[in-house]
Design a protein around this motif. Sequence first.
Motif, PDB file in Angstrom:
ATOM      1  N   HIS A   1       0.775  -1.035   0.194  1.00 23.63           N
ATOM      2  CA  HIS A   1       0.023   0.083  -0.215  1.00 23.63           C
ATOM      3  C   HIS A   1       0.878   1.220   0.083  1.00 23.63           C
ATOM      4  N   ALA A   2       2.214   0.988   0.263  1.00 24.30           N
ATOM      5  CA  ALA A   2       2.874   2.428   0.220  1.00 24.30           C
ATOM      6  C   ALA A   2       3.050   2.898  -1.181  1.00 24.30           C
ATOM      7  N   VAL A   3       2.829   2.114  -2.183  1.00 27.45           N
ATOM      8  CA  VAL A   3       2.897   2.681  -3.715  1.00 27.45           C
ATOM      9  C   VAL A   3       1.879   3.732  -3.866  1.00 27.45           C
ATOM     10  N   VAL A   4       0.789   3.675  -2.918  1.00 30.59           N
ATOM     11  CA  VAL A   4      -0.208   4.789  -3.165  1.00 30.59           C
ATOM     12  C   VAL A   4      -0.444   5.658  -2.256  1.00 30.59           C
ATOM     13  N   GLU A   5       0.571   5.783  -1.223  1.00 36.67           N
ATOM     14  CA  GLU A   5       0.535   6.613  -0.155  1.00 36.67           C
ATOM     15  C   GLU A   5       1.294   8.038  -0.274  1.00 36.67           C
ATOM     16  N   ARG A   6       1.008   8.913   0.502  1.00 40.85           N
ATOM     17  CA  ARG A   6       1.833  10.210   0.321  1.00 40.85           C
ATOM     18  C   ARG A   6       2.797  10.372   1.543  1.00 40.85           C
ATOM     19  N   GLY A   7       3.648  11.044   1.112  1.00 43.94           N
ATOM     20  CA  GLY A   7       4.735  11.273   2.133  1.00 43.94           C
ATOM     21  C   GLY A   7       5.847  10.406   1.942  1.00 43.94           C
ATOM     22  N   PRO A   8       6.787  10.157   3.017  1.00 43.86           N
ATOM     23  CA  PRO A   8       7.953   9.356   2.942  1.00 43.86           C
ATOM     24  C   PRO A   8       7.506   7.923   2.554  1.00 43.86           C
ATOM     25  N   SER A   9       6.368   7.404   2.976  1.00 44.36           N
ATOM     26  CA  SER A   9       6.090   6.193   2.714  1.00 44.36           C
ATOM     27  C   SER A   9       5.636   5.904   1.266  1.00 44.36           C
ATOM     28  N   GLY A  10       5.127   7.013   0.562  1.00 51.37           N
ATOM     29  CA  GLY A  10       4.660   6.836  -0.935  1.00 51.37           C
ATOM     30  C   GLY A  10       5.942   7.068  -1.540  1.00 51.37           C
ATOM     31  N   ARG A  11       6.728   7.753  -1.203  1.00 48.43           N
ATOM     32  CA  ARG A  11       8.048   8.067  -1.980  1.00 48.43           C
ATOM     33  C   ARG A  11       8.889   6.874  -1.920  1.00 48.43           C
ATOM     34  N   PHE A  12       9.050   6.011  -0.996  1.00 47.59           N
ATOM     35  CA  PHE A  12       9.607   4.581  -1.169  1.00 47.59           C
ATOM     36  C   PHE A  12       8.881   3.789  -1.847  1.00 47.59           C
ATOM     37  N   GLY A  13       7.726   3.578  -1.537  1.00 46.95           N
ATOM     38  CA  GLY A  13       6.802   2.750  -2.264  1.00 46.95           C
ATOM     39  C   GLY A  13       6.788   2.820  -3.801  1.00 46.95           C
ATOM     40  N   ARG A  14       6.732   3.902  -4.274  1.00 45.61           N
ATOM     41  CA  ARG A  14       6.863   4.267  -5.794  1.00 45.61           C
ATOM     42  C   ARG A  14       8.437   4.066  -6.195  1.00 45.61           C
ATOM     43  N   ARG A  15       9.183   4.262  -5.466  1.00 48.58           N
ATOM     44  CA  ARG A  15      10.691   4.145  -5.861  1.00 48.58           C
ATOM     45  C   ARG A  15      11.137   2.644  -5.528  1.00 48.58           C
ATOM     46  N   GLY A  16      11.255   2.408  -4.328  1.00 46.80           N
ATOM     47  CA  GLY A  16      11.981   1.397  -3.713  1.00 46.80           C
ATOM     48  C   GLY A  16      11.033   0.050  -4.000  1.00 46.80           C
ATOM     49  N   LEU A  17       9.865  -0.083  -3.685  1.00 48.12           N
ATOM     50  CA  LEU A  17       9.182  -1.192  -3.765  1.00 48.12           C
ATOM     51  C   LEU A  17       9.037  -1.531  -5.411  1.00 48.12           C
ATOM     52  N   LEU A  18       8.981  -0.472  -6.175  1.00 48.14           N
ATOM     53  CA  LEU A  18       8.935  -0.912  -7.603  1.00 48.14           C
ATOM     54  C   LEU A  18      10.180  -1.493  -8.237  1.00 48.14           C
ATOM     55  N   LEU A  19      11.288  -0.903  -7.819  1.00 41.50           N
ATOM     56  CA  LEU A  19      12.442  -1.364  -8.102  1.00 41.50           C
ATOM     57  C   LEU A  19      13.048  -2.645  -7.633  1.00 41.50           C
ATOM     58  N   VAL A  20      12.564  -2.792  -6.409  1.00 41.36           N
ATOM     59  CA  VAL A  20      12.852  -4.162  -5.795  1.00 41.36           C
ATOM     60  C   VAL A  20      11.973  -5.212  -6.699  1.00 41.36           C
ATOM     61  N   THR A  21      10.852  -4.892  -6.588  1.00 37.91           N
ATOM     62  CA  THR A  21       9.824  -5.954  -7.421  1.00 37.91           C
ATOM     63  C   THR A  21      10.292  -6.283  -8.971  1.00 37.91           C
ATOM     64  N   VAL A  22      10.844  -5.090  -9.764  1.00 38.82           N
ATOM     65  CA  VAL A  22      11.236  -5.316 -10.848  1.00 38.82           C
ATOM     66  C   VAL A  22      12.669  -6.050 -11.086  1.00 38.82           C
ATOM     67  N   PHE A  23      13.624  -5.522 -10.049  1.00 40.44           N
ATOM     68  CA  PHE A  23      15.013  -6.356 -10.358  1.00 40.44           C
ATOM     69  C   PHE A  23      15.200  -7.390  -9.452  1.00 40.44           C
ATOM     70  N   SER A  24      14.366  -7.519  -8.307  1.00 40.53           N
ATOM     71  CA  SER A  24      14.659  -8.770  -7.522  1.00 40.53           C
ATOM     72  C   SER A  24      13.658  -9.532  -7.812  1.00 40.53           C
ATOM     73  N   VAL A  25      12.414  -9.610  -8.263  1.00 41.29           N
ATOM     74  CA  VAL A  25      11.535 -10.603  -8.392  1.00 41.29           C
ATOM     75  C   VAL A  25      11.257 -10.817  -9.782  1.00 41.29           C
ATOM     76  N   LEU A  26      10.814  -9.744 -10.613  1.00 44.53           N
ATOM     77  CA  LEU A  26      10.262  -9.867 -11.956  1.00 44.53           C
ATOM     78  C   LEU A  26      11.890 -10.389 -13.091  1.00 44.53           C
ATOM     79  N   LEU A  27      12.656  -9.541 -12.897  1.00 48.12           N
ATOM     80  CA  LEU A  27      13.806  -9.959 -13.598  1.00 48.12           C
ATOM     81  C   LEU A  27      14.367 -11.364 -13.447  1.00 48.12           C
TER      82      LEU A  27
END
Length: 726
Positions: A599-625
């Motif tokens: 849910h951090a992906v859709v939140e605001r503030g520090p949580s949202g910034r990490f969600g839209r950056r960190g969670l997406l990168l980890v998902t793409v680079f560490s799971v999907l790839l």
Amino acid sequence: MAMSIYQGRRSFPPGAAPDAVPAPRRRGPRLLALILLVVLGLLANMLLVEAYLRNDFAPDSEPGQQQTAENVPDAISYGGPVIDASGAQPHSYRMPARTIALTFDDGPDPRWTPSILDVLHRHRAQGTFFVLGSLVVNNPEITRRMVREGHEIGVHTFTHPRVSALPAWLRGLEHSATQGAIAYTTGRSTSLYRPPYSSTAGALDDSDMPTLRETARQGYLTVLNDLDSEDWQRPGVPAVLRNATPGDGAGAIILFHDAGGDRSQTVAALDQLIPRLQAQGYRFTTVSAALAGRVPDANSPAGFTQKSRGWALVWMVRIAGWTLAFLWLLLFAAGLLFLGRTLLVVVTALRHARQRRSPAWSWGPPVNDPVTIVVPAFNEATTIAPAVRSLARSVHPGVEVVVVDDASTDGTGDVVNGLRLGNVRVVRTPSGGKAAALNTGVAFARNDLIVMVDADTVVEPEAIHRLVQPFADPTVGAVSGNVKVGNRQGLLGIWQHIEYVVGFNLDRRLYDVLGCIPTVPGALGAFRRRAVYDAGGLQVDTLAEDTDLTIAVHRAGWRVVFEESARAWTEAPTGLRQLWRQRYRWSFGTMQALWKHRHAVVERGPSGRFGRRGLLLVTVFSVLLPMLAPLLDIMAVYGLVFLDRWAAMIGWLSMMAIQFATSAVAFRLDREPLRPLWTLPLQQVFYRQLMYLVLLHSGLTALSGRRLQWQKLRRTGEVTRPAPAG
């Protein structure tokens, strides 16, 4: 307050087995595993079908190995080109005088077959097309046009092999598959057959007789030719015309090709040959029409069984083609991700290194605040002594070490007490798992700067002091250390060493620059007490408690950074079973943490910034790839065996070269000798496949909704710290 953290994080009832969860339900994973096996089986089948269909063939007139013709009856050797070998005494037929059967092999072709049909239509001539079943599937409308315009269709096999070299079952499959494709596409069956690489009846030898009799038993007339236009050689239109012109009013079956290369000379020659011979009184008709009364109509309506088989075949072939196209698309996506990630990681890591090595770089004023080191331990008697000694001897002022003995049964706590180190104390707890043990250590810590270290990890004397220096920045809530493999003996140890340097620490530099480090490793990481409290402490609802805590610290508004100069050596698994269990837990725990914090992906503030950056990168680079990465190897092997082997080899070696260059950069940045990189090709071939299977296994477990048991690894105490790097 201190004990409330510990009590609030317990998830195991008194007397439960150490580091265990309730027995899982296994039905879900087994069902998913079965589904996966079925899907993989179908995928392999589709790839094999497509590989078979892509089998290249040589021109029809390619000479074969000469054999004797002692067993070829004279009725065939000296007879006509249409052969019926169904009876005890085979016989053959010739074309009537001034009767031409134009025959075309190897089609239908989407470019040349319509052009030839246009010529035949313009001159009101019929022809007989010996088609390849694989091309009928790919060009159904052209095949239907042949029938619609009164032309005849015969079988020329499915993939154009040299049939005499095939086993009987495969010859039958080639014929029946083509018959099925024709039946489904046109609604007609055929009784005409022409083997690939055939010529005149006089050229038949002993190797051809078994297939002649075999096809006759299947209900086919074999149709050879009287004249070969040799258009496959592209000798020029005049030469094609000479080769295809019968002499003295004789009838003939003439061989042309409507596929297999540039057939412009064929089209031009037909446009001249047909009207020229028509002016001489020749008629152009199909093979069976020319022999009407002596052979039955070749294209009778197909039965339900033939059409049904054809339907299944056609759709299997089409799905195989779509499957391969989809895999190539995924491979392209994986390649782009791989190259993009490599470029991003290398460029960012070099920038990170230049910044940290700059004389002007500083975290701020030196941090000399006292530090509490928490070491969770369960049955770590083998490794705990060197780990605690290295921590107790840290040069940082005011270090205390709290070893949390999580109901060990091997005397772990007694080993620590036996060291008689003044700044080390043991806290014994009931079994509760690693997260609960860490919460206990935090609760008992006397200081606000807390370092968490695994019980199998040995640190440099300066590591703790360097690790806490980023806390000079009041916004930093957690710091990741630089963890290395301490037991590098054997290929497995070397491969894990490469993985740690390249896959873990290089990535950590990227995430540090982007401000989204997803994991402070349990082997060496530092936290502010306040950041741990803000994150809600360590949770027991994931197996990657370090990743879970790090993400929670981000979401609470704290920065997480990487201090590469704080080095520690940990014990990597020494056997494949131990490695599988460790990486399985890591992969599954990471997926749990990503899902938990989605849910951090859709939140605001520090949580949202990490969600839209960190969670997406980890998902793409560490799971999907990693899940797409096996395609690089699968398609390389597929290409090597079935396609252009040189292109496949060059592609795979190119990826290998990129991997080597990336690894060399990572080793240089970590000031490690490059010697282990000689094993990199072997790592890609063997070790990487194991990691793919681990990730796949973890993914199945995650999809099943099952909770995974915490798995205690066997330790050997073989960690050694290499000589200081230069």
